[in-house]
Design a protein around this motif. Structure first.
Motif, PDB file in Angstrom:
ATOM      1  N   ALA A 220     -10.352  48.380  29.486  1.00 40.70           N
ATOM      2  CA  ALA A 220     -10.636  47.292  30.425  1.00 40.70           C
ATOM      3  C   ALA A 220     -11.081  46.039  29.675  1.00 40.70           C
ATOM      4  CB  ALA A 220     -11.728  47.717  31.404  1.00 40.70           C
ATOM      5  N   PRO A 221     -10.766  44.846  30.218  1.00 36.70           N
ATOM      6  CA  PRO A 221     -11.246  43.604  29.605  1.00 36.70           C
ATOM      7  C   PRO A 221     -12.749  43.466  29.771  1.00 36.70           C
ATOM      8  CG  PRO A 221     -10.123  43.150  31.685  1.00 36.70           C
ATOM      9  CD  PRO A 221      -9.945  44.608  31.410  1.00 36.70           C
ATOM     10  N   PRO A 222     -13.378  42.609  28.937  1.00 31.46           N
ATOM     11  CA  PRO A 222     -12.757  41.727  27.952  1.00 31.46           C
ATOM     12  C   PRO A 222     -12.300  42.480  26.711  1.00 31.46           C
ATOM     13  CG  PRO A 222     -15.138  41.499  27.852  1.00 31.46           C
ATOM     14  CD  PRO A 222     -14.860  42.403  29.002  1.00 31.46           C
ATOM     15  N   PHE A 223     -11.138  42.073  26.197  1.00 27.01           N
ATOM     16  CA  PHE A 223     -10.556  42.712  25.026  1.00 27.01           C
ATOM     17  C   PHE A 223     -10.937  41.941  23.767  1.00 27.01           C
ATOM     18  CE2 PHE A 223      -7.440  43.455  28.532  1.00 27.01           C
ATOM     19  CZ  PHE A 223      -7.635  44.827  28.646  1.00 27.01           C
ATOM     20  N   ARG A 224     -10.764  42.587  22.638  1.00 25.76           N
ATOM     21  CA  ARG A 224     -10.881  41.951  21.313  1.00 25.76           C
ATOM     22  C   ARG A 224      -9.531  42.058  20.599  1.00 25.76           C
ATOM     23  NH1 ARG A 224     -16.591  41.561  20.064  1.00 25.76           N
ATOM     24  NH2 ARG A 224     -16.008  40.601  18.063  1.00 25.76           N
ATOM     25  N   HIS A 225      -9.337  41.256  19.577  1.00 20.56           N
ATOM     26  CA  HIS A 225      -8.098  41.353  18.801  1.00 20.56           C
ATOM     27  C   HIS A 225      -7.860  42.775  18.297  1.00 20.56           C
ATOM     28  CE1 HIS A 225      -8.910  36.971  18.510  1.00 20.56           C
ATOM     29  NE2 HIS A 225      -7.605  36.835  18.337  1.00 20.56           N
ATOM     30  N   ALA A 226      -8.929  43.427  17.866  1.00 25.22           N
ATOM     31  CA  ALA A 226      -8.806  44.758  17.279  1.00 25.22           C
ATOM     32  C   ALA A 226      -8.281  45.790  18.265  1.00 25.22           C
ATOM     33  CB  ALA A 226     -10.157  45.209  16.724  1.00 25.22           C
ATOM     34  N   ASP A 227      -8.315  45.489  19.562  1.00 22.20           N
ATOM     35  CA  ASP A 227      -7.804  46.413  20.575  1.00 22.20           C
ATOM     36  C   ASP A 227      -6.279  46.396  20.666  1.00 22.20           C
ATOM     37  OD1 ASP A 227     -10.444  47.062  21.380  1.00 22.20           O
ATOM     38  OD2 ASP A 227     -10.497  45.334  22.734  1.00 22.20           O
ATOM     39  N   HIS A 228      -5.625  45.424  20.081  1.00 17.48           N
ATOM     40  CA  HIS A 228      -4.194  45.199  20.319  1.00 17.48           C
ATOM     41  C   HIS A 228      -3.332  45.955  19.310  1.00 17.48           C
ATOM     42  CE1 HIS A 228      -5.992  42.092  22.763  1.00 17.48           C
ATOM     43  NE2 HIS A 228      -4.835  41.954  23.365  1.00 17.48           N
ATOM     44  N   THR A 229      -3.343  47.247  19.454  1.00 11.91           N
ATOM     45  CA  THR A 229      -2.665  48.141  18.515  1.00 11.91           C
ATOM     46  C   THR A 229      -1.322  48.641  19.033  1.00 11.91           C
ATOM     47  OG1 THR A 229      -3.954  49.943  19.493  1.00 11.91           O
ATOM     48  CG2 THR A 229      -4.824  48.943  17.481  1.00 11.91           C
ATOM     49  N   HIS A 230      -0.959  48.324  20.275  1.00 13.78           N
ATOM     50  CA  HIS A 230       0.229  48.895  20.890  1.00 13.78           C
ATOM     51  C   HIS A 230       1.331  47.858  21.095  1.00 13.78           C
ATOM     52  CE1 HIS A 230      -2.461  52.207  21.462  1.00 13.78           C
ATOM     53  NE2 HIS A 230      -1.614  52.888  22.219  1.00 13.78           N
ATOM     54  N   LEU A 231       2.568  48.340  21.058  1.00 14.50           N
ATOM     55  CA  LEU A 231       3.710  47.504  21.370  1.00 14.50           C
ATOM     56  C   LEU A 231       3.712  47.158  22.854  1.00 14.50           C
ATOM     57  CD1 LEU A 231       6.456  49.515  19.463  1.00 14.50           C
ATOM     58  CD2 LEU A 231       5.188  47.537  18.612  1.00 14.50           C
ATOM     59  N   ARG A 232       4.454  46.146  23.200  1.00 17.14           N
ATOM     60  CA  ARG A 232       4.684  45.814  24.609  1.00 17.14           C
ATOM     61  C   ARG A 232       6.051  46.338  25.009  1.00 17.14           C
ATOM     62  NH1 ARG A 232       5.564  39.904  27.510  1.00 17.14           N
ATOM     63  NH2 ARG A 232       5.209  40.619  29.659  1.00 17.14           N
ATOM     64  N   ARG A 233       6.105  47.090  26.089  1.00 21.86           N
ATOM     65  CA  ARG A 233       7.391  47.587  26.563  1.00 21.86           C
ATOM     66  C   ARG A 233       8.301  46.415  26.904  1.00 21.86           C
ATOM     67  NH1 ARG A 233       4.287  51.242  29.771  1.00 21.86           N
ATOM     68  NH2 ARG A 233       4.865  50.045  31.643  1.00 21.86           N
ATOM     69  N   ASN A 234       9.536  46.511  26.420  1.00 25.73           N
ATOM     70  CA  ASN A 234      10.545  45.469  26.675  1.00 25.73           C
ATOM     71  C   ASN A 234      10.115  44.110  26.144  1.00 25.73           C
ATOM     72  OD1 ASN A 234      12.082  47.411  28.136  1.00 25.73           O
ATOM     73  ND2 ASN A 234      10.831  47.002  29.960  1.00 25.73           N
TER      74      ASN A 234
ATOM     75  N   THR B  36      -7.915  33.561  28.702  1.00 24.90           N
ATOM     76  CA  THR B  36      -8.706  33.313  29.905  1.00 24.90           C
ATOM     77  C   THR B  36      -7.807  33.225  31.139  1.00 24.90           C
ATOM     78  OG1 THR B  36      -8.569  30.918  29.562  1.00 24.90           O
ATOM     79  CG2 THR B  36     -10.457  32.065  28.579  1.00 24.90           C
ATOM     80  N   ASN B  37      -6.517  33.547  30.951  1.00 30.72           N
ATOM     81  CA  ASN B  37      -5.531  33.490  32.043  1.00 30.72           C
ATOM     82  C   ASN B  37      -5.361  32.079  32.593  1.00 30.72           C
ATOM     83  OD1 ASN B  37      -3.941  35.704  32.534  1.00 30.72           O
ATOM     84  ND2 ASN B  37      -5.369  36.698  33.915  1.00 30.72           N
ATOM     85  N   TRP B  38      -5.557  31.076  31.738  1.00 26.92           N
ATOM     86  CA  TRP B  38      -5.530  29.699  32.216  1.00 26.92           C
ATOM     87  C   TRP B  38      -4.143  29.259  32.676  1.00 26.92           C
ATOM     88  CZ3 TRP B  38      -2.886  25.715  29.563  1.00 26.92           C
ATOM     89  CH2 TRP B  38      -2.343  26.087  28.336  1.00 26.92           C
ATOM     90  N   LYS B  39      -3.094  29.920  32.210  1.00 25.30           N
ATOM     91  CA  LYS B  39      -1.749  29.585  32.674  1.00 25.30           C
ATOM     92  C   LYS B  39      -1.348  30.370  33.921  1.00 25.30           C
ATOM     93  CE  LYS B  39       0.401  28.091  28.336  1.00 25.30           C
ATOM     94  NZ  LYS B  39       1.521  28.319  27.391  1.00 25.30           N
ATOM     95  N   SER B  40      -2.251  31.222  34.414  1.00 28.36           N
ATOM     96  CA  SER B  40      -1.990  32.027  35.618  1.00 28.36           C
ATOM     97  C   SER B  40      -0.797  32.957  35.436  1.00 28.36           C
ATOM     98  CB  SER B  40      -1.758  31.111  36.837  1.00 28.36           C
ATOM     99  OG  SER B  40      -2.863  30.274  37.049  1.00 28.36           O
TER     100      SER B  40
END
Length: 369
Positions: free
Chosen positions: A274-288, A338-342
């Motif tokens: 769950a958020p808030p995330f850190r850079h170190a959490d981003h260990t997985h690929l994105r599907r497609n 921060t999801n500023w682009k919605s």
């Protein structure tokens, strides 16, 4: 010369707000996205007025119908008529160069009964001279994200200095960014206060964007702060630049052209986190997941000194896509936002399998304490 290691800087800006003048919209009505009118900058005349090398440089949004305000008939330096040496008209910003044999304290313009004036800003390129530097535009990015970005690139590439252009953050004062960066090991950091609107961004349903601020700020960074840096990395706080051998700064310095470009791929936190995330959490690929646009690192000296900087490449007529390096790339961290682009980047789902290279590199550079 005694130089401040960590400091806050401001711009000498001028707006035509209250004059009855305004900038024409650059996007036709039928192609404007939702919120265009509220976000579009109709009043900034120049973002900054920089004293440099016998000249004063006015860094502006696209002037469009406001161009007469930056003519020799209208401009004054310390009350004296100005002489324009050069006008550079780029895709999304303009730069006016005014002759100034002695440093000017003020620059003004007028039209009819209206007159506007600003101060001027110093050349601060000595702050970054000889250093491996990065630049960023940031609004309300969590200070720990900025610090993690610094730590990763210090370890991965030998980053020495950061210029953070803070675009009207209201979650904390600029000093919070400096406080976060102080223990990272950087030699120097500057936070530039940028209060103007970022501008409307393109929407998923095709609405046109009109972002003057980001390209103008990249080139203000080039002209006022970073022209004497050893090399400059252009990447956002949610983008981690990785290497399969060596520093991207060294690669730019050694490159025949003096710059290197590379593309990115999305990285995701694992499902269930769950958020808030850190850079170190981003260990997985994105599907497609598809490739992200290029970013770059360059030497700002020599023939490159006259090249404009844009978001994804230098403004140069070369086949940038054919020059991309395979030994460098960046991970676009989906949850550092921060999801500023919605765009709803914090929504669950979309994570694929773990990427061993990413996981190992993040564990090395951003170990969990």
């Amino acid at each position: 010369m005694s130089l401040p290691d960590f400091s806050i800087a401001e711009m000498a800006s001028l707006s035509v707000a209250g004059s009855g003048l305004c900038r024409d919209a650059i996007i036709p009505p039928g192609k404007r996205g939702e919120g265009f009118d509220a976000a579009y900058d109709r009043t900034t005349l120049w973002y900054d007025a920089v004293r440099r090398d016998g000249a004063l440089l006015l860094v502006c949004p696209k002037l469009l119908n406001l161009a007469p305000l930056l003519s020799e008939d209208a401009l004054r330096l310390d009350g004296t008529p100005a002489r324009i040496c050069r006008v550079r008209r780029w895709r999304r910003h303009d730069i006016i160069e005014i002759a100034a044999s002695t440093p000017a304290a003020t620059v003004s313009t007028s039209l009819g009964a209206w007159r506007g004036e600003s101060g001027t800003s110093p050349d601060q390129s000595a702050l970054f001279a000889g250093l491996n530097a990065s630049l960023h535009i940031s609004r309300n990015n969590r200070p720990e994200w900025v610090a993690d970005w610094a730590r990763f690139h210090i370890g991965e590439h030998g980053l020495q200095a950061m210029l953070v252009m803070d675009n009207a953050s209201d979650a904390y004062p600029p000093e919070a960014i400096l406080d976060a960066l102080a223990p990272t090991g950087l030699k120097r950091a500057v936070v530039l206060k940028v209060p103007q609107t970022y501008g409307p961004v393109r929407t998923k349903n095709g609405g046109g964007g009109a972002k003057f601020l980001q390209p103008a700020m990249l080139n203000l960074a080039r002209l006022r702060f970073l022209r004497r840096a050893r090399a400059v990395l252009n990447a956002d706080i949610d983008e981690l630049v990785w290497s399969r051998g060596g520093s991207v700064f060294d690669a730019a310095v050694k490159s025949r052209l003096g710059f290197v470009t590379f593309s990115g791929r999305w990285r995701m936190p694992p499902a269930g986190l769950a958020p808030p995330f850190r850079h170190a959490d981003h260990t997985h690929l994105r599907r497609n997941g598809t490739a992200c646009p290029t970013k770059y690192c360059l030497r700002p000296d020599g023939w490159r000194a006259g090249i404009g900087w844009d978001v994804h490449k230098p403004e140069i007529r070369l086949p940038i896509g054919l020059l991309k390096r395979g030994d460098f790339g960046y991970w676009h961290c989906r949850g550092i936002t921060t999801n500023w682009k919605s765009y709803n980047r914090l929504s669950p789902g979309g994570a694929g399998p773990e990427d061993p290279f990413t996981a190992a590199k993040l564990a090395e550079r951003l170990p969990r304490g």
